[in-house]
Enzyme design. Structure first.
Site, PDB file in Angstrom:
ATOM      1  N   PRO A  34     -14.168   7.008  -2.349  1.00 15.05           N
ATOM      2  CA  PRO A  34     -15.213   7.706  -1.609  1.00 15.05           C
ATOM      3  C   PRO A  34     -16.029   8.682  -2.450  1.00 15.05           C
ATOM      4  CG  PRO A  34     -13.031   8.433  -0.896  1.00 15.05           C
ATOM      5  CD  PRO A  34     -12.831   7.283  -1.824  1.00 15.05           C
TER       6      PRO A  34
ATOM      7  N   ARG B 141     -23.859  14.455  -6.310  1.00 12.84           N
ATOM      8  CA  ARG B 141     -22.655  15.174  -5.909  1.00 12.84           C
ATOM      9  C   ARG B 141     -22.145  16.091  -7.019  1.00 12.84           C
ATOM     10  NH1 ARG B 141     -16.702  12.652  -5.701  1.00 12.84           N
ATOM     11  NH2 ARG B 141     -15.666  14.434  -4.755  1.00 12.84           N
TER      12      ARG B 141
ATOM     13  N   ASN C 126     -10.365   4.305  -9.614  1.00 19.76           N
ATOM     14  CA  ASN C 126     -10.608   5.714  -9.358  1.00 19.76           C
ATOM     15  C   ASN C 126     -10.608   5.858  -7.838  1.00 19.76           C
ATOM     16  OD1 ASN C 126     -11.498   8.284  -8.909  1.00 19.76           O
ATOM     17  ND2 ASN C 126     -13.158   8.207 -10.406  1.00 19.76           N
TER      18      ASN C 126
ATOM     19  N   ALA D 165     -10.875  10.870  -3.691  1.00 16.90           N
ATOM     20  CA  ALA D 165     -10.066  11.718  -2.810  1.00 16.90           C
ATOM     21  C   ALA D 165      -8.801  11.019  -2.327  1.00 16.90           C
ATOM     22  CB  ALA D 165     -10.901  12.178  -1.620  1.00 16.90           C
TER      23      ALA D 165
ATOM     24  N   HIS E 118      -5.006  11.485  -3.792  1.00 16.13           N
ATOM     25  CA  HIS E 118      -4.059  12.524  -3.404  1.00 16.13           C
ATOM     26  C   HIS E 118      -3.515  12.352  -1.992  1.00 16.13           C
ATOM     27  CE1 HIS E 118      -6.172  14.037  -6.842  1.00 16.13           C
ATOM     28  NE2 HIS E 118      -7.291  14.046  -6.155  1.00 16.13           N
TER      29      HIS E 118
ATOM     30  N   ASP F 126       0.768   1.393  -2.082  1.00 14.48           N
ATOM     31  CA  ASP F 126       1.517   0.210  -1.663  1.00 14.48           C
ATOM     32  C   ASP F 126       0.764  -1.081  -1.980  1.00 14.48           C
ATOM     33  OD1 ASP F 126       3.596   1.790  -0.796  1.00 14.48           O
ATOM     34  OD2 ASP F 126       3.129   1.581   1.338  1.00 14.48           O
TER      35      ASP F 126
ATOM     36  N   GLU G 104      -5.438   4.170 -13.914  1.00 12.90           N
ATOM     37  CA  GLU G 104      -6.095   5.169 -13.069  1.00 12.90           C
ATOM     38  C   GLU G 104      -7.117   5.915 -13.934  1.00 12.90           C
ATOM     39  OE1 GLU G 104      -4.793   9.064 -10.398  1.00 12.90           O
ATOM     40  OE2 GLU G 104      -3.388   8.226 -11.842  1.00 12.90           O
TER      41      GLU G 104
ATOM     42  N   ILE H  73     -13.224  10.954 -13.428  1.00  9.39           N
ATOM     43  CA  ILE H  73     -14.339  11.483 -14.204  1.00  9.39           C
ATOM     44  C   ILE H  73     -14.041  12.905 -14.672  1.00  9.39           C
ATOM     45  CG2 ILE H  73     -16.778  12.145 -14.060  1.00  9.39           C
ATOM     46  CD1 ILE H  73     -17.024   9.799 -11.956  1.00  9.39           C
ATOM     47  N   SER H  74     -13.508  13.711 -13.783  1.00  6.62           N
ATOM     48  CA  SER H  74     -13.183  15.094 -14.118  1.00  6.62           C
ATOM     49  C   SER H  74     -11.725  15.198 -14.576  1.00  6.62           C
ATOM     50  CB  SER H  74     -13.404  16.006 -12.909  1.00  6.62           C
ATOM     51  OG  SER H  74     -12.453  15.729 -11.893  1.00  6.62           O
TER      52      SER H  74
ATOM     53  N   ARG I 208      -4.968  18.481  -5.961  1.00  2.00           N
ATOM     54  CA  ARG I 208      -5.333  17.332  -6.786  1.00  2.00           C
ATOM     55  C   ARG I 208      -4.255  16.969  -7.810  1.00  2.00           C
ATOM     56  NH1 ARG I 208     -10.751  16.260  -5.639  1.00  2.00           N
ATOM     57  NH2 ARG I 208     -11.928  18.098  -4.989  1.00  2.00           N
TER      58      ARG I 208
END
Length: 145
Positions: A9, A17, A74, A77, A80, A87, A98, A101-102, A111
């Site tokens: 998302p 953003r 990625n 949100a 977490h 699963d 995985e 970006i940050s 996080r």
């Protein structure tokens, strides 16, 4: 080799953003980075998928079972919060990396848990959009061993 890059998302809002956290490059730039890296690394193809919906991400992971060799993900949100994505990754048993970006490890306490990461063999964080190229490189190395 075929790869699937999954984005969760709000990643479609790159460039708009929180540019102080995610930069000013757009989602189209992210797609181009993935396509270029995949081509340079010898992948026969790469699909870049984005959804704001957890179920759509789970469905796409399941569809990957017999159509790709590995996944870069990625979950944004959902990293977490989503045991469902964890699963699904475990169910298909495809090598997965995985990517974030940050530098999520330097951000808010919530996080610090990555459910999806529990099914991944590697993690790339804090490298901006170029982290996707490194994630694809790690995946290529894993697939060619």
């Amino acid at each position: 080799m075929k790869a699937l890059v999954i984005n969760g998302p709000n990643l479609n809002m790159l460039g708009i953003r929180e540019p102080g956290v995610y930069g000013t490059e757009t989602y189209d730039t992210l797609v181009q980075i993935c396509q270029d890296a995949a081509s340079n690394l010898g992948f026969d193809g790469v699909e870049v998928f984005q959804s704001n919906h957890e179920g759509a991400i789970v469905d796409r992971i399941q569809e990957a079972y017999s159509s790709v060799d590995g996944i870069v993900i990625n979950p944004a949100a959902y990293t977490h919060t989503s045991v469902a994505i964890l699963d699904a990754l475990k169910a298909v048993s495809l090598p997965a990396v995985e990517v974030h970006i940050s530098a999520v490890e330097d951000r808010e306490d919530f996080r610090q848990i990555s459910y999806a990461g529990m099914a991944c063999f590697a993690r790339v964080t804090g490298e901006g959009l170029q982290g996707y190229a490194r994630a694809l490189k790690l995946l290529a190395e894993k697939l060619t061993k």
